[in-house]
Design a protein around this motif. Structure first.
Motif, PDB file in Angstrom:
ATOM      1  N   HIS A  41    -100.113 -11.440  43.002  1.00 46.27           N
ATOM      2  CA  HIS A  41     -98.723 -11.302  42.536  1.00 46.27           C
ATOM      3  C   HIS A  41     -97.865 -10.690  43.639  1.00 46.27           C
ATOM      4  N   GLY A  89    -105.453  -4.470  37.000  1.00 43.80           N
ATOM      5  CA  GLY A  89    -104.272  -5.178  37.485  1.00 43.80           C
ATOM      6  C   GLY A  89    -103.947  -4.875  38.933  1.00 43.80           C
ATOM      7  N   ALA A 131    -104.869 -14.243  34.439  1.00 44.79           N
ATOM      8  CA  ALA A 131    -104.639 -15.132  33.293  1.00 44.79           C
ATOM      9  C   ALA A 131    -105.014 -16.588  33.553  1.00 44.79           C
ATOM     10  N   ASP A 177    -103.081 -11.187  38.949  1.00 44.48           N
ATOM     11  CA  ASP A 177    -103.014 -11.784  37.624  1.00 44.48           C
ATOM     12  C   ASP A 177    -104.260 -12.642  37.417  1.00 44.48           C
TER      13      ASP A 177
END
Length: 227
Positions: free
Chosen positions: A113, A11, A130, A128
């Protein structure tokens, strides 16, 4: 190189901001690393996960206030695009002077982010993955291969570039799209559009359109050798 899954993606990601240098999932990006902060980045990656990211600095002109601040302090880093690509340091050669020649293999794109505190002079981001997890299990793209290659031939002929067309034609569809997107000397904003394309098929369509437009306007680019 072992397969990297979702749980392996950090992350917090160290990044190498470089305009015009685009990494795509499955692509292989050779880099000559000599600046001390990026030598430190490579050294840290080698003793860690071997993962770091490529992202482009944003080319838009800053506001007058930010431009003045940048002139007042060389420590003000340029803004970044919002999307980059994480890669794994898949091979490296360390020279006697401590610099590196490396190859970074693309794994998965990410969305920025926020920026974190720098480490050893290089930039670090909270990211991120995702929106781009499909990068980890790509599907064969569907696109007009002949039309893309025709656009590429016209582009190379107009620009005076060279290519081993037999090797190009032997590339599988995914490798062809990825290699052309990374190697063609397009402006940073156009490179970014290719990076942010939702799927390889979308990327092929964007690349074809860019090559067709660029093929009409000769420029004095340096020599490009494909394959």
């Amino acid at each position: 190189m072992r397969e990297i899954g979702r749980d392996d993606l950090p992350g917090e990601l160290s990044v190498f901001p470089l305009p015009g240098a685009m990494l795509l999932p499955g692509g292989h990006l050779p880099l000559n690393v000599f600046e001390p902060r990026y030598v430190a980045l490579v050294e840290d990656a080698l003793v860690g996960t071997r993962l770091f990211g490529m992202i482009q600095p944003h080319e838009h002109e800053p506001s007058p206030e930010k431009a003045e601040a940048a002139r007042a302090s060389s420590l003000v880093p340029p803004p970044l695009y919002r999307v980059g690509c994480a890669g794994r340091l898949s091979s490296f050669t360390e020279r006697q002077d401590g610099t590196f020649s490396i190859v970074l293999t693309g794994i998965c794109r990410f969305r920025l982010h926020h920026e974190l505190e720098q480490r050893h002079g290089y930039r670090r981001l909270a990211v991120d993955y995702a929106p781009f997890l499909s990068d980890l299990s790509p599907q064969p793209p569907s696109f007009d291969r002949d039309a893309l290659l025709d656009a590429l031939r016209r582009y190379f002929q107009t620009r005076g570039f060279e290519a081993r067309w037999d090797a190009v034609e032997q590339m599988d569809d995914e490798t062809l799209i990825t290699t052309l997107s990374m190697i063609c000397p397009l402006p940073p904003a156009e490179k970014q559009a290719l990076l942010e394309a939702p799927t390889p098929a979308d990327r092929a369509g964007i690349l074809r359109a860019l090559l067709e437009m660029a093929g009409h306007e000769p420029e004095a680019d340096g020599p490009v050798h494909l394959a």
